[in-house]
Design a protein around this motif. Structure first.
Motif, PDB file in Angstrom:
ATOM      1  N   ILE B 306     -23.310  48.318  28.419  1.00  0.00           N
ATOM      2  CA  ILE B 306     -22.468  47.483  29.284  1.00  0.00           C
ATOM      3  C   ILE B 306     -22.166  46.150  28.598  1.00  0.00           C
ATOM      4  O   ILE B 306     -21.036  45.680  28.601  1.00  0.00           O
ATOM      5  CB  ILE B 306     -23.144  47.270  30.665  1.00  0.00           C
ATOM      6  N   ASN B 307     -23.190  45.572  27.970  1.00  0.00           N
ATOM      7  CA  ASN B 307     -22.964  44.356  27.185  1.00  0.00           C
ATOM      8  C   ASN B 307     -21.829  44.561  26.215  1.00  0.00           C
ATOM      9  O   ASN B 307     -20.931  43.740  26.078  1.00  0.00           O
ATOM     10  CB  ASN B 307     -24.187  44.059  26.321  1.00  0.00           C
ATOM     11  N   PHE B 308     -21.941  45.678  25.511  1.00  0.00           N
ATOM     12  CA  PHE B 308     -20.974  45.955  24.470  1.00  0.00           C
ATOM     13  C   PHE B 308     -19.581  46.087  25.056  1.00  0.00           C
ATOM     14  O   PHE B 308     -18.620  45.490  24.566  1.00  0.00           O
ATOM     15  CB  PHE B 308     -21.377  47.243  23.745  1.00  0.00           C
ATOM     16  N   ILE B 309     -19.473  46.869  26.116  1.00  0.00           N
ATOM     17  CA  ILE B 309     -18.165  47.096  26.740  1.00  0.00           C
ATOM     18  C   ILE B 309     -17.572  45.770  27.220  1.00  0.00           C
ATOM     19  O   ILE B 309     -16.400  45.468  26.976  1.00  0.00           O
ATOM     20  CB  ILE B 309     -18.292  48.071  27.931  1.00  0.00           C
ATOM     21  N   LEU B 341     -13.241  53.029  17.383  1.00  0.00           N
ATOM     22  CA  LEU B 341     -14.524  53.736  17.469  1.00  0.00           C
ATOM     23  C   LEU B 341     -15.307  53.584  16.167  1.00  0.00           C
ATOM     24  O   LEU B 341     -16.529  53.529  16.172  1.00  0.00           O
ATOM     25  CB  LEU B 341     -14.317  55.211  17.810  1.00  0.00           C
ATOM     26  N   THR B 342     -14.580  53.511  15.044  1.00  0.00           N
ATOM     27  CA  THR B 342     -15.268  53.294  13.768  1.00  0.00           C
ATOM     28  C   THR B 342     -16.009  51.969  13.801  1.00  0.00           C
ATOM     29  O   THR B 342     -17.135  51.853  13.325  1.00  0.00           O
ATOM     30  CB  THR B 342     -14.264  53.276  12.605  1.00  0.00           C
ATOM     31  N   GLU B 343     -15.343  50.964  14.378  1.00  0.00           N
ATOM     32  CA  GLU B 343     -16.004  49.651  14.476  1.00  0.00           C
ATOM     33  C   GLU B 343     -17.269  49.747  15.309  1.00  0.00           C
ATOM     34  O   GLU B 343     -18.319  49.230  14.940  1.00  0.00           O
ATOM     35  CB  GLU B 343     -15.051  48.633  15.096  1.00  0.00           C
ATOM     36  N   THR B 344     -17.149  50.442  16.454  1.00  0.00           N
ATOM     37  CA  THR B 344     -18.329  50.588  17.310  1.00  0.00           C
ATOM     38  C   THR B 344     -19.427  51.337  16.567  1.00  0.00           C
ATOM     39  O   THR B 344     -20.597  50.966  16.624  1.00  0.00           O
ATOM     40  CB  THR B 344     -17.962  51.366  18.585  1.00  0.00           C
ATOM     41  N   LEU B 345     -19.008  52.388  15.855  1.00  0.00           N
ATOM     42  CA  LEU B 345     -19.981  53.179  15.103  1.00  0.00           C
ATOM     43  C   LEU B 345     -20.707  52.302  14.086  1.00  0.00           C
ATOM     44  O   LEU B 345     -21.920  52.392  13.927  1.00  0.00           O
ATOM     45  CB  LEU B 345     -19.260  54.331  14.401  1.00  0.00           C
ATOM     46  N   THR B 346     -19.943  51.425  13.420  1.00  0.00           N
ATOM     47  CA  THR B 346     -20.565  50.537  12.427  1.00  0.00           C
ATOM     48  C   THR B 346     -21.646  49.686  13.093  1.00  0.00           C
ATOM     49  O   THR B 346     -22.778  49.598  12.610  1.00  0.00           O
ATOM     50  CB  THR B 346     -19.508  49.606  11.802  1.00  0.00           C
ATOM     51  N   LEU B 398     -20.129  55.911  24.353  1.00  0.00           N
ATOM     52  CA  LEU B 398     -20.301  55.269  25.661  1.00  0.00           C
ATOM     53  C   LEU B 398     -19.782  53.841  25.632  1.00  0.00           C
ATOM     54  O   LEU B 398     -19.077  53.380  26.519  1.00  0.00           O
ATOM     55  CB  LEU B 398     -21.794  55.268  25.990  1.00  0.00           C
ATOM     56  N   ALA B 399     -20.158  53.123  24.551  1.00  0.00           N
ATOM     57  CA  ALA B 399     -19.828  51.707  24.481  1.00  0.00           C
ATOM     58  C   ALA B 399     -18.420  51.507  23.961  1.00  0.00           C
ATOM     59  O   ALA B 399     -17.739  50.566  24.349  1.00  0.00           O
ATOM     60  CB  ALA B 399     -20.830  50.990  23.576  1.00  0.00           C
ATOM     61  N   GLY B 400     -17.965  52.394  23.080  1.00  0.00           N
ATOM     62  CA  GLY B 400     -16.720  52.141  22.372  1.00  0.00           C
ATOM     63  C   GLY B 400     -15.495  52.758  23.008  1.00  0.00           C
ATOM     64  O   GLY B 400     -14.381  52.301  22.789  1.00  0.00           O
ATOM     65  N   PHE B 401     -15.699  53.816  23.794  1.00  0.00           N
ATOM     66  CA  PHE B 401     -14.539  54.577  24.217  1.00  0.00           C
ATOM     67  C   PHE B 401     -13.641  53.773  25.146  1.00  0.00           C
ATOM     68  O   PHE B 401     -12.433  53.689  24.939  1.00  0.00           O
ATOM     69  CB  PHE B 401     -14.976  55.867  24.905  1.00  0.00           C
ATOM     70  N   TYR B 402     -14.232  53.150  26.147  1.00  0.00           N
ATOM     71  CA  TYR B 402     -13.396  52.427  27.111  1.00  0.00           C
ATOM     72  C   TYR B 402     -12.636  51.270  26.457  1.00  0.00           C
ATOM     73  O   TYR B 402     -11.409  51.180  26.604  1.00  0.00           O
ATOM     74  CB  TYR B 402     -14.232  51.957  28.299  1.00  0.00           C
ATOM     75  N   PRO B 403     -13.323  50.397  25.711  1.00  0.00           N
ATOM     76  CA  PRO B 403     -12.571  49.323  25.042  1.00  0.00           C
ATOM     77  C   PRO B 403     -11.486  49.871  24.116  1.00  0.00           C
ATOM     78  O   PRO B 403     -10.377  49.326  24.061  1.00  0.00           O
ATOM     79  CB  PRO B 403     -13.641  48.584  24.231  1.00  0.00           C
ATOM     80  N   ALA B 404     -11.780  50.978  23.427  1.00  0.00           N
ATOM     81  CA  ALA B 404     -10.785  51.551  22.523  1.00  0.00           C
ATOM     82  C   ALA B 404      -9.571  52.019  23.308  1.00  0.00           C
ATOM     83  O   ALA B 404      -8.428  51.818  22.891  1.00  0.00           O
ATOM     84  CB  ALA B 404     -11.394  52.716  21.748  1.00  0.00           C
ATOM     85  N   MET B 405      -9.810  52.614  24.466  1.00  0.00           N
ATOM     86  CA  MET B 405      -8.702  53.069  25.293  1.00  0.00           C
ATOM     87  C   MET B 405      -7.861  51.880  25.743  1.00  0.00           C
ATOM     88  O   MET B 405      -6.627  51.915  25.711  1.00  0.00           O
ATOM     89  CB  MET B 405      -9.222  53.798  26.544  1.00  0.00           C
ATOM     90  N   VAL B 406      -8.536  50.811  26.188  1.00  0.00           N
ATOM     91  CA  VAL B 406      -7.815  49.633  26.679  1.00  0.00           C
ATOM     92  C   VAL B 406      -6.969  49.035  25.565  1.00  0.00           C
ATOM     93  O   VAL B 406      -5.763  48.818  25.722  1.00  0.00           O
ATOM     94  CB  VAL B 406      -8.801  48.579  27.217  1.00  0.00           C
ATOM     95  N   MET B 407      -7.608  48.818  24.413  1.00  0.00           N
ATOM     96  CA  MET B 407      -6.914  48.100  23.344  1.00  0.00           C
ATOM     97  C   MET B 407      -5.765  48.919  22.788  1.00  0.00           C
ATOM     98  O   MET B 407      -4.684  48.403  22.519  1.00  0.00           O
ATOM     99  CB  MET B 407      -7.897  47.756  22.241  1.00  0.00           C
ATOM    100  N   SER B 408      -6.016  50.246  22.624  1.00  0.00           N
ATOM    101  CA  SER B 408      -4.970  51.053  22.017  1.00  0.00           C
ATOM    102  C   SER B 408      -3.810  51.254  22.986  1.00  0.00           C
ATOM    103  O   SER B 408      -2.738  51.690  22.582  1.00  0.00           O
ATOM    104  CB  SER B 408      -5.537  52.402  21.591  1.00  0.00           C
TER     105      SER B 408
END
Lengths: 226, 799
Positions: B306-309, B341-346, B398-408
């Motif tokens: 949640i922090n991440f998101i 997602l690559t960024e989140t993965l990093t 979990l952490a990256g998908f929602y922000p990635a959807m929003v930004m893209s």
């Protein structure tokens, strides 16, 4: 190349339609250098955005290269971006985290150009714009004019048939502005690239061969230059 | 493309060092907690794994139904294995008895001098036991090694200890209990830590039967130390075998009217997880607790995600331009999602590495908490590596998908014009996430407060006796030792610092309990059973028990006087305690007179109510001498007691514990739970609040211009801070409202497992609210104050 028929754009607000563009009909042929001029809020940028398919018109039809593109799905639109259209922005809009070289490379990666081809095209562009020495610098290490050169190099990298420029010299000093405009003229004349620019400056408009004057969303005048 | 994405990701993370740091800190702590929980669960689930035919191995369980109770034991009547072997030939390949015990082992050297004397736990096993459970035999085999009486098989570790080197052990002999000499006939490999069968000394079952015990043919006595294992025939079903049990029970058991016997078969893989039945290793871990831990782990991870998101969506606006530019350069939305997602993965991979370091640091703490060797070796257990990979992918997604959807999803026209603002939908989702995160945090705070209060309640509750400074010293109970009891007590009483001593079978509170039927005042047999304890005349004085009617026991070696507790009389409907004095009680085929009533004391853990208790003297049954010490001279007195003991009873091995320790052992689970709650609540509070700090930083940055304009219009610093803080305090307040009912459900359910418990009042809830609000206020104010006093001109000059 571009055929606009009765393009209208309005924003409905509490039932009142605020028109930005009204019944714009025009044709832009391959190889033209068109400047769109007009006072603030006249609808210049909206028109350019519609031409660039960044916005959809509320009404009217738009044909690009003989194809109706009034409402296009994402995949098709992106195909056009990759192969036919290059954008140049007033605020350059280089990606801050990428070096000059990488910024120019990015569209080629999206277009899936092979690595050796990529390297030669970028080398060619760097050479042509005299920015070879700057290729490893980041955008914030460059002057505005240099950034705009990179922006144009990036737009040209995918070898588009048309360049859409929204006040490309708006943020530049006059000397640098002149340099950019000369470059545009050269691209238009020597490479046959169609250019459409939005500008405030009568002087810049003179570099092109046609001017569309817009006021209150209507094309008032369509004059040939030179 | 991937390489470039990675490079860009790296530069982006470096550019936003502060947020990257917060993200990595939160995620790595969350992931470290998850890894710790995972390796613990993995270890617990690995118990009793890898035996041949493990699916076909069962333990026979005995059960009794009484009018008001049902209870089970892992033990079986001693004649059961033989009978079952005979009657279940169709269903079972093998049936084997194993009996746990203990005793003194002595090893003599060649000259006949005693070289080693040690007290060890031993198991008597039938050869078939080893054909059911496939232990690794280093020397000998079960058929030959354990079919004769007076033979013993040692684990390699035990053989090393007794003979220096296990290779040399076979053929030598050891003395057991000063009685028999046992010949070493085999060596097995030591059981691993994660085994319910810590067999070290295995004596042939015939040796056990040779000791001519009356109970070995008695179907009426069951000790949890005599277990029976069966190996189901291939293709046979355990349900079919169970169907034959009623017939088997009718055939062998004598019916009596108090309790009804039953049996069932317990799967080998259930043994480690059944806390009610226990096992030889005394290591049990109810699956429920493992699930509880897994849930806490999931919560921790969720909080970190949640922090991440929150930080990522807050940051998203500043990435808008890039999204727009990339889109007009021909990037598909899918490609942008991959890039984000690559960024989140990093970040996640970096967090995992940091998390592994944290795990390594926290591991010794966890090992000492659970008193188990838990391994964090990827090479030994590749599953840990698989888990980490899954964890990384899960967290990234979990952490990256929602922000990635929003930004893209940003429209390029707006993005390029810098017209993207934190859209309201995103903001409200962020608010919901913050509320969820803080609700979890507050539930844990409340849980921790309640657990800690219950723990201190248990520590401080008067038990009805005084357990401090009482040493429980083992005494041997064979006829030779009993003759020396008097000498031992006399000598110990003379030691300075010893206040009083008492022989007894069990301390007032003990997990060694005998329940017996009895007759009160010559009437018919009672409808309930009494808990019996034996002790000498000093029992009450030594343990500080209070006599409230009549008097205590007088000196006697056999049952004559009886003292009962209040509960006993209440259950017998005796209102005036003095009425009971002089009445008879017949118990265990002997009769005695009630001469006193003792005030109720807690005879088991506080989970259990007080039993009806009968206390009398019986010298034969003693196994402990309780020594009340002067608390100032415990250490020297204990040393003197050991010395005295060893001179009086030189053939035996000394052992002692303290009453306090015994009692705190009851609450081992609660102690672990308390410690875990404290740690995890701390971790979750930390994660939540750094997340909050990150979020307020963003809000403050985003509203810099607004703050500056308001300042120009005349807003004071305090008003600005209030404005920035307001929504956060509201969110945390809402989180409290969400958390309270949930927390109430959890803690009420947990407290219900205690018969003696604190009253659940509003204070832990209020306190949790105050803690959360105050920390929020501090966290948020630090940042918003900085924003409020920032230079106005800088903010307005921009753009």
């Amino acid at each position: 190349m571009i055929q606009l028929n009765n393009i209208e754009k309005y924003y409905a607000n509490k039932g009142i339609k605020n028109y930005v563009l009204r019944l714009v009909t025009t044709t832009i042929k391959q190889g033209e250098f068109v400047s769109i001029m007009g006072p603030s809020g006249a609808g210049k940028s909206t028109l350019l955005n519609i031409i660039g398919m960044l916005e959809e018109p509320t009404y009217g039809s738009y044909e690009f290269l003989g194809e109706d593109v009034t409402s296009l799905n994402e995949r098709k639109r992106i195909e056009l971006y990759r192969n036919h259209i290059g954008f140049v922005f007033q605020a350059y809009h280089l990606i801050d985290e990428m070096t000059v070289y990488e910024n120019i490379e990015a569209p080629l990666l999206y277009k899936k150009v092979g690595s050796s081809e990529r390297a030669s095209r970028i080398a060619d562009l760097l050479d042509r714009f005299n920015i070879v020495a700057k290729k490893d610098l980041f955008p914030n290490q460059l002057s505005g004019g240099q950034q705009q050169l990179v922006g144009i190099a990036r737009a040209l990298a995918a070898q588009p048939s048309i360049i859409l420029a929204d006040e490309p010299t708006g943020n530049l000093q006059s000397a640098q502005a002149e340099e950019i405009m000369t470059l545009f003229k050269k691209l238009n004349q020597e490479d046959g690239i169609t250019i459409i620019q939005v500008t405030h400056s009568e002087k810049n408009a003179q570099y092109g061969n046609r001017i569309l004057h817009i006021a209150d969303g209507v094309v008032k005048e369509d004059v040939a230059v030179g | 493309m991937f390489k470039l994405n990675l490079k860009i990701a790296w530069r982006n993370l470096w550019k936003n060092k502060g947020y990257t740091f917060i993200n990595i800190l939160g995620l790595s702590i969350g992931m470290a907690s998850c890894i710790l929980i995972f390796i613990f669960i993995r270890y617990q689930l690995s118990f009793d794994e890898g035996f041949k035919n493990e699916d076909r191995i069962y333990r026979v369980i005995s059960g009794w139904t009484t009018p008001d109770n049902f209870f089970e034991s892992a033990g079986t009547p001693r004649p059961l294995p033989a009978a079952m072997r005979n009657d279940f030939k169709q269903q079972f390949d093998k049936v084997a008895a194993i009996q746990a015990g203990g005793g003194i082992i002595k090893v003599k050297d060649e000259s006949g001098k005693e070289r080693i004397k040690t007290s060890e736990s031993v198991h008597y096993a039938e050869p078939d036991f080893f054909e059911i459970l496939s232990f690794k035999w280093l020397e000998g085999n079960p058929r030959q090694s354990l079919s004769q009486p007076n033979t013993v098989v040692l684990s390699d570790e035990m053989a090393d200890k007794l003979f220096g080197d296990w290779h040399k052990a076979v053929g030598k002999s050891i003395n057991f209990q000063n009685k028999v000499d046992l010949k070493v006939t085999g060596i097995i490999e030591k059981s691993p830590d994660n085994s319910s069968f810590p067999l070290k000394v295995i004596i042939s079952y015939k040796t056990y039967l040779n000791q001519a015990r009356p109970e070995s043919t008695n179907w009426g006595t069951v000790s949890s130390t005599s277990e029976c294992y069966v190996l189901l025939k291939e293709g046979a079903s355990i349900e079919d075998a169970s169907k034959s049990l009623p017939q088997f029970i009718t055939k062998y058991y004598q019916r009596d009217n108090v309790s009804k016997e039953s049996h069932r078969f317990q799967q080998l893989r259930d043994i480690h997880y059944n806390a009610d039945l226990g096992n030889f290793a005394n290591k049990v871990m109810p699956k429920k607790e493992l699930y509880g831990l897994a849930i806490i782990g999931a919560f921790l991870l969720l909080t970190a995600c949640i922090n991440f998101i929150n930080l990522a969506t807050a940051q998203a606006v500043s990435r808008g331009k890039e999204v727009g530019v990339r889109k007009v350069m021909g990037s598909l939305r899918r490609q942008l999602i991959v890039q984000f997602l690559t960024e989140t993965l990093t970040i996640t991979v970096v967090s995992l590495l940091v998390g592994c370091v944290l795990t390594e640091v926290a591991l010794p703490g966890m090992q000492s908490l659970f008193k188990d060797h838990i391994s964090f070796s990827i090479i030994e257990h590749p599953i840990i590596f698989v888990f980490m990979v899954v964890l990384v992918l899960l967290v990234s997604f979990l952490a990256g998908f929602y922000p990635a959807m929003v930004m893209s999803g940003y429209s390029p026209a707006l993005a390029i014009k810098n017209k993207i603002t934190a859209n309201t939908a995103g903001l409200s989702l962020r608010k919901i996430l913050v509320v969820v995160q803080f609700a979890i945090t507050i539930i844990l705070i409340i849980g921790t407060l309640v657990v800690l209060r219950q723990m201190s309640y248990m520590r401080e509750k008067p038990l009805g006796f005084i357990p401090t400074a009482v040493a429980l010293v083992d005494v041997p109970y064979d006829s030779m030792a009993i003759t020396r009891y008097h000498t031992l007590q006399d000598q110990i009483n003379k030691i300075p610092g010893v206040l009083s001593t008492s022989y007894c079978s069990a301390a007032p509170s003990s997990d060694f309990n005998n329940e017996s039927n009895f007759r009160y005042n010559g009437t018919v047999r009672s409808t309930f059973q009494a808990n019996t304890k034996t002790g000498d005349e000093n029992y009450f004085k030594t343990f500080g028990l209070e006599i409230i009617a009549g008097k205590g026991l007088s000196k006697s070696d056999t049952l004559k006087d009886i003292v009962v507790n209040e509960t006993m009389l209440k259950k017998l409907n005796v209102v005036n305690y003095n009425d009971a004095i002089g009445k008879t009680i017949r118990i265990n085929d002997k009769t005695g007179n009630i001469i006193g009533v003792v005030k109720d004391f807690n005879n088991m853990s506080l989970h259990e109510p007080i039993s009806p208790i009968v206390i009398n003297s019986n010298k034969e049954s003693y196994n402990t001498i309780a020594v009340k010490l002067d608390s100032k001279s415990i250490l020297p007195a204990m040393r003197a007691i050991e010395k005295t003991w060893n001179t009086v009873l030189p053939e035996y091995v000394y052992g002692s514990t303290f009453m306090d320790d015994k009692i705190s052992e009851y609450y081992q689970t609660e102690k672990i739970m308390g410690a875990l709650f404290k740690v995890f609540a701390g971790v979750i509070i930390f994660i939540s609040f750094i997340g909050l700090f990150g979020l307020i930083s963003f809000v403050a940055t985003q509203r810099t211009r607004e703050v500056a304009i308001r300042k120009v219009l005349g807003a004071s610093t305090l008003e600005l801070v209030k404005m920035l803080n307001g929504s956060f305090l509201l969110m945390v307040f809402l989180a409290n409202l969400v958390a309270w009912p949930l927390a109430y459900l959890f803690v009420a359910k947990w407290l219900a497992t205690f018969t003696y418990r604190i009253d659940l009042n509003i204070w832990p809830f209020v306190f949790a609210m105050i803690i959360s609000m105050v920390i929020t206020l501090i966290t948020v104010s630090i940042r918003s104050y900085k924003a409020a006093v920032a230079n106005t001109i800088d903010a307005l000059k921009y753009e």
